[in-house]
Design a protein around this motif. Structure first.
Motif, PDB file in Angstrom:
ATOM      1  N   THR A  26       1.083 -14.030   4.718  1.00 55.60           N
ATOM      2  CA  THR A  26       1.339 -13.020   4.295  1.00 55.60           C
ATOM      3  C   THR A  26       2.014 -11.913   4.680  1.00 55.60           C
ATOM      4  O   THR A  26       2.063 -11.984   5.635  1.00 55.60           O
ATOM      5  N   LEU A  27       2.347 -10.938   3.819  1.00 53.60           N
ATOM      6  CA  LEU A  27       2.812  -9.981   4.795  1.00 53.60           C
ATOM      7  C   LEU A  27       2.667  -8.436   3.647  1.00 53.60           C
ATOM      8  O   LEU A  27       1.827  -8.728   3.099  1.00 53.60           O
ATOM      9  N   VAL A  28       2.156  -7.492   5.067  1.00 51.64           N
ATOM     10  CA  VAL A  28       1.441  -6.405   4.501  1.00 51.64           C
ATOM     11  C   VAL A  28       1.933  -5.166   4.564  1.00 51.64           C
ATOM     12  O   VAL A  28       2.929  -4.951   5.174  1.00 51.64           O
ATOM     13  N   VAL A  29       3.526  -4.483   3.872  1.00 48.87           N
ATOM     14  CA  VAL A  29       4.010  -3.517   3.597  1.00 48.87           C
ATOM     15  C   VAL A  29       3.825  -1.896   3.612  1.00 48.87           C
ATOM     16  O   VAL A  29       2.516  -1.513   2.128  1.00 48.87           O
ATOM     17  N   SER A  30       4.295  -1.130   3.729  1.00 42.33           N
ATOM     18  CA  SER A  30       4.038   0.361   3.147  1.00 42.33           C
ATOM     19  C   SER A  30       5.471  -0.003   1.850  1.00 42.33           C
ATOM     20  O   SER A  30       5.454  -0.129   1.075  1.00 42.33           O
ATOM     21  N   HIS A  31       6.718   1.506   2.246  1.00 45.45           N
ATOM     22  CA  HIS A  31       7.282   1.270   1.225  1.00 45.45           C
ATOM     23  C   HIS A  31       8.563   0.705   1.224  1.00 45.45           C
ATOM     24  O   HIS A  31       9.641   0.946   1.089  1.00 45.45           O
ATOM     25  N   ILE A  71       0.463  -8.396  -4.134  1.00 46.56           N
ATOM     26  CA  ILE A  71      -0.998  -7.240  -4.542  1.00 46.56           C
ATOM     27  C   ILE A  71      -0.829  -5.414  -4.491  1.00 46.56           C
ATOM     28  O   ILE A  71      -0.539  -5.312  -3.243  1.00 46.56           O
ATOM     29  N   LEU A  72      -0.549  -5.428  -5.102  1.00 44.86           N
ATOM     30  CA  LEU A  72      -0.344  -3.318  -5.264  1.00 44.86           C
ATOM     31  C   LEU A  72      -1.747  -3.341  -4.572  1.00 44.86           C
ATOM     32  O   LEU A  72      -2.697  -2.344  -5.626  1.00 44.86           O
ATOM     33  N   LEU A  73      -2.680  -2.472  -3.754  1.00 42.58           N
ATOM     34  CA  LEU A  73      -3.166  -2.005  -3.718  1.00 42.58           C
ATOM     35  C   LEU A  73      -3.493  -0.554  -4.041  1.00 42.58           C
ATOM     36  O   LEU A  73      -4.438  -0.120  -3.903  1.00 42.58           O
ATOM     37  N   SER A  74      -1.835   0.194  -3.679  1.00 44.05           N
ATOM     38  CA  SER A  74      -1.823   2.182  -3.821  1.00 44.05           C
ATOM     39  C   SER A  74      -0.389   1.619  -4.296  1.00 44.05           C
ATOM     40  O   SER A  74       0.810   1.001  -3.391  1.00 44.05           O
ATOM     41  N   GLY A  75      -0.089   2.481  -4.635  1.00 42.06           N
ATOM     42  CA  GLY A  75       1.068   3.360  -4.419  1.00 42.06           C
ATOM     43  C   GLY A  75       1.489   4.440  -5.606  1.00 42.06           C
ATOM     44  O   GLY A  75       0.456   5.678  -5.982  1.00 42.06           O
ATOM     45  N   THR A  76       2.295   4.979  -5.549  1.00 43.92           N
ATOM     46  CA  THR A  76       2.949   5.985  -6.736  1.00 43.92           C
ATOM     47  C   THR A  76       2.907   6.093  -7.749  1.00 43.92           C
ATOM     48  O   THR A  76       2.653   4.650  -8.152  1.00 43.92           O
ATOM     49  N   THR A  81       1.186  -0.709  -0.202  1.00 41.80           N
ATOM     50  CA  THR A  81      -0.110   0.098   0.121  1.00 41.80           C
ATOM     51  C   THR A  81       1.076   1.357  -0.104  1.00 41.80           C
ATOM     52  O   THR A  81       2.021   1.317  -0.405  1.00 41.80           O
ATOM     53  N   ASN A  82      -0.367   2.572  -0.423  1.00 37.54           N
ATOM     54  CA  ASN A  82       1.319   4.125  -0.541  1.00 37.54           C
ATOM     55  C   ASN A  82       1.438   4.578   1.005  1.00 37.54           C
ATOM     56  O   ASN A  82       1.614   5.226   1.181  1.00 37.54           O
ATOM     57  N   ASP A  83       0.428   4.098   2.022  1.00 31.87           N
ATOM     58  CA  ASP A  83       0.278   4.725   3.165  1.00 31.87           C
ATOM     59  C   ASP A  83       0.642   3.872   4.780  1.00 31.87           C
ATOM     60  O   ASP A  83      -0.785   2.252   3.989  1.00 31.87           O
ATOM     61  N   ASN A  84       0.255   3.779   5.497  1.00 35.59           N
ATOM     62  CA  ASN A  84       0.619   3.544   6.928  1.00 35.59           C
ATOM     63  C   ASN A  84      -0.357   2.780   7.474  1.00 35.59           C
ATOM     64  O   ASN A  84      -0.783   1.478   7.919  1.00 35.59           O
ATOM     65  N   ALA A  85      -0.971   4.116   7.134  1.00 34.96           N
ATOM     66  CA  ALA A  85      -2.948   3.644   7.505  1.00 34.96           C
ATOM     67  C   ALA A  85      -4.042   2.930   7.836  1.00 34.96           C
ATOM     68  O   ALA A  85      -4.051   1.291   8.017  1.00 34.96           O
ATOM     69  N   LEU A 113       1.603 -10.128 -10.473  1.00 32.11           N
ATOM     70  CA  LEU A 113       1.009  -8.766  -9.594  1.00 32.11           C
ATOM     71  C   LEU A 113      -0.275  -8.840  -9.954  1.00 32.11           C
ATOM     72  O   LEU A 113      -0.245  -8.472 -10.699  1.00 32.11           O
ATOM     73  N   TYR A 114      -0.965  -8.452  -8.890  1.00 30.71           N
ATOM     74  CA  TYR A 114      -2.326  -7.988  -8.443  1.00 30.71           C
ATOM     75  C   TYR A 114      -2.507  -6.445  -8.652  1.00 30.71           C
ATOM     76  O   TYR A 114      -1.268  -5.803  -7.386  1.00 30.71           O
TER      77      TYR A 114
END
Length: 495
Positions: free
Chosen positions: A384-389, A404-409, A343-347, A435-436
């Motif tokens: 499974t692992l979820v990360v920001s940058h 799985i790319l939920l958001s990015g720059t 994702t693109n943000d920590n929240a 890559l989704y």
């Protein structure tokens, strides 16, 4: 009979005195009144020596403090064709230059092969502490008979093979400059900054290798790599290596519709922003337009409202509930495969971690905890692992097969690095990575996606190249109340 000219190293520069006969060396020299000597940039060492020898000038070289090494590797693998080709291209360019290869294409092993060719004391420069320790582990295994040192993270070694962070190498550039005959710049796009480039300019190393997946910089300073390291000598993309050095892969784009309330909110907020941009005659088509928007937002109440609306609209698109429903579907579909969620943000990272009970890593995660999580992910304890940058650069995650790319720059570099997290084949020669890319339909995310894919994405559609792009238009809109070659022949070295 006059004295023999002496070449010495002085804090990142060369001093040549007394002046030798001939004229070619004058092209590199400037007179320094403070010491009454001719001074030459250290990175012109190789050219200077060549010019002096071409004119048969006798001189005493006291500048270089690097040594020749006997590099017998204990880690020996059959190079992939692209590694052998890159090595030969680098040698033909005089053992200087930049090699562009995708993440997971074996750049570290290519560097090891280059070290065996150069056979000189070597400084490896990396951007992160994680990468520093990964390089250290590899080089200790490859050359156990030589001492490998670290510079950074509390270590201040001075060894014939040294791995340093960019920050530490830049701080100590004046003392490191004469000690190493071979410079390896990993993720070399970090080098062309005012702070970092002294590592190259203060060094007299005649041999240089730059490694990166994405050399281009938004400020245009990637062109400085030609003088700091050497010209680009070899390039391959992930698509060109798929099925051989890297796993076959496909990119699946899933478009999610906003709910009606989300759509109404998004349209209202973008209208506020667009009205302001129209009145201020600002176009967001490029970096200059964005800078003008930022400046204008600080000058008036209307500008501040427009910037706030822009951010809230972006948050609406990035955080639509439909994305989490897609995520739940994909996790169920691919269980028990090893999956990385970006994702693109920590929240959003923490939200996903809490709702799906998935381990999370952000820049706020303590170092020891991060290493522990990654250890369990590599071993398979965590699927499974979820990360920001934090996994964009410098972390080896060899066995993940689904991203799985939920958001990015819109950064092409970030996209390539995230794709590279899943391209290592490991022991599975039949591995197929996926890559989704989940984006909100009819929002600015679609333009962001186009920017990060760049020319390769466009060419894939026009030329139907090996990039397998699948677009899935899924309507996840629900009621608002619902939530849920073997080593190339060695060339003789003279330095």
């Amino acid at each position: 009979m006059g004295r023999t000219p002496t070449l010495s190293f002085d804090r990142g520069t060369l001093i040549l005195h007394p002046p030798p006969r001939g004229k070619a060396w004058l092209d590199f020299a400037t007179w320094d009144d403070r010491v009454e000597r001719f001074r030459i940039p250290a990175n012109r060492y190789r050219e200077l020596i060549t010019a002096l020898e071409a004119e048969n000038v006798t001189f005493c070289d006291l500048a270089k403090a690097f040594v020749e090494l006997e590099l017998t590797a204990r880690v020996v693998m059959q190079p992939y064709p692209h590694q052998s080709e890159a090595l030969v291209a680098w040698q033909r360019a005089g053992q200087c230059g930049v090699v562009v290869l995708p993440t997971a294409a074996g750049k570290t092993y290519l560097a090891q092969l280059a070290m065996q060719v150069a056979r000189r004391s070597t400084l490896v420069v990396v951007p992160t502490l994680d990468l520093m320790h990964q390089w250290y582990t590899h080089l200790v295994a490859a050359f156990p008979d030589l001492e490998v040192g670290l510079l950074g993270g509390g270590s201040r070694d001075r060894t014939a093979i040294l791995v340093a962070t960019y920050d530490s190498a830049a701080i100590h550039a004046e003392t490191l400059g004469a000690q190493y005959g071979f410079l390896i710049f990993d993720e070399c796009h970090h080098l062309p900054t005012d702070f970092n480039q002294v590592i190259a300019t203060y060094s007299l190393a005649p041999y240089r290798l730059g490694l990166t997946a994405t050399p281009d910089r938004s400020d245009g300073r990637h062109t400085d790599l030609d003088t700091l390291i050497g010209a680009e000598v070899y390039r391959k993309t992930a698509e060109q290596l798929a099925g051989n050095a890297l796993a076959d892969h496909e990119i699946v784009q899933i478009k999610v519709k906003l709910s009606q309330s989300e759509r109404d909110r998004y349209d209202r907020l973008t209208a506020i922003r667009n009205n302001f941009l129209r009145e201020a005659k600002i176009s967001l088509g490029g970096m200059q337009g964005w800078q003008r928007f930022v400046q204008a937002s600080a000058r008036s109440q209307a500008g501040r409202r427009a910037m706030l609306a822009h951010r809230e609209a972006k948050e609406t698109a990035l955080g639509t509930d439909g994305k989490l429903r897609v995520l739940a579907d994909l996790l169920a579909q691919h269980s028990p495969a090893r999956i990385l969620i970006f994702t693109n943000d920590n929240a959003t990272v923490y939200q996903i971690s809490q709702e799906f009970l998935i381990p999370a890593i952000t820049h706020q995660t303590p170092v020891k905890e991060r290493h522990e999580i990654l250890k369990h992910f590599r071993s398979g304890d965590y699927k499974t692992l979820v990360v920001s940058h934090v996994l964009n650069e410098g972390v080896d995650v060899p066995d993940a097969g689904i991203a799985i790319l939920l958001s990015g720059t819109g950064s092409t570099r970030e996209y390539i690095q995230r794709l590279g997290r899943i391209l290592r084949r490991g022991t599975n020669i039949d591995k197929r990575a996926i890559l989704y890319e989940v984006i909100a339909e009819n929002t600015s995310e679609e333009r962001t996606s186009q920017r990060r894919h760049g020319e390769d994405w466009t060419n894939a559609h026009k030329q139907k190249n090996p990039i397998n792009v699948v677009q899935m238009g899924i309507d996840y809109k629900e009621k608002d109340s619902e939530r849920s070659t073997p080593l190339a022949a060695e060339t003789p070295t003279q330095w």
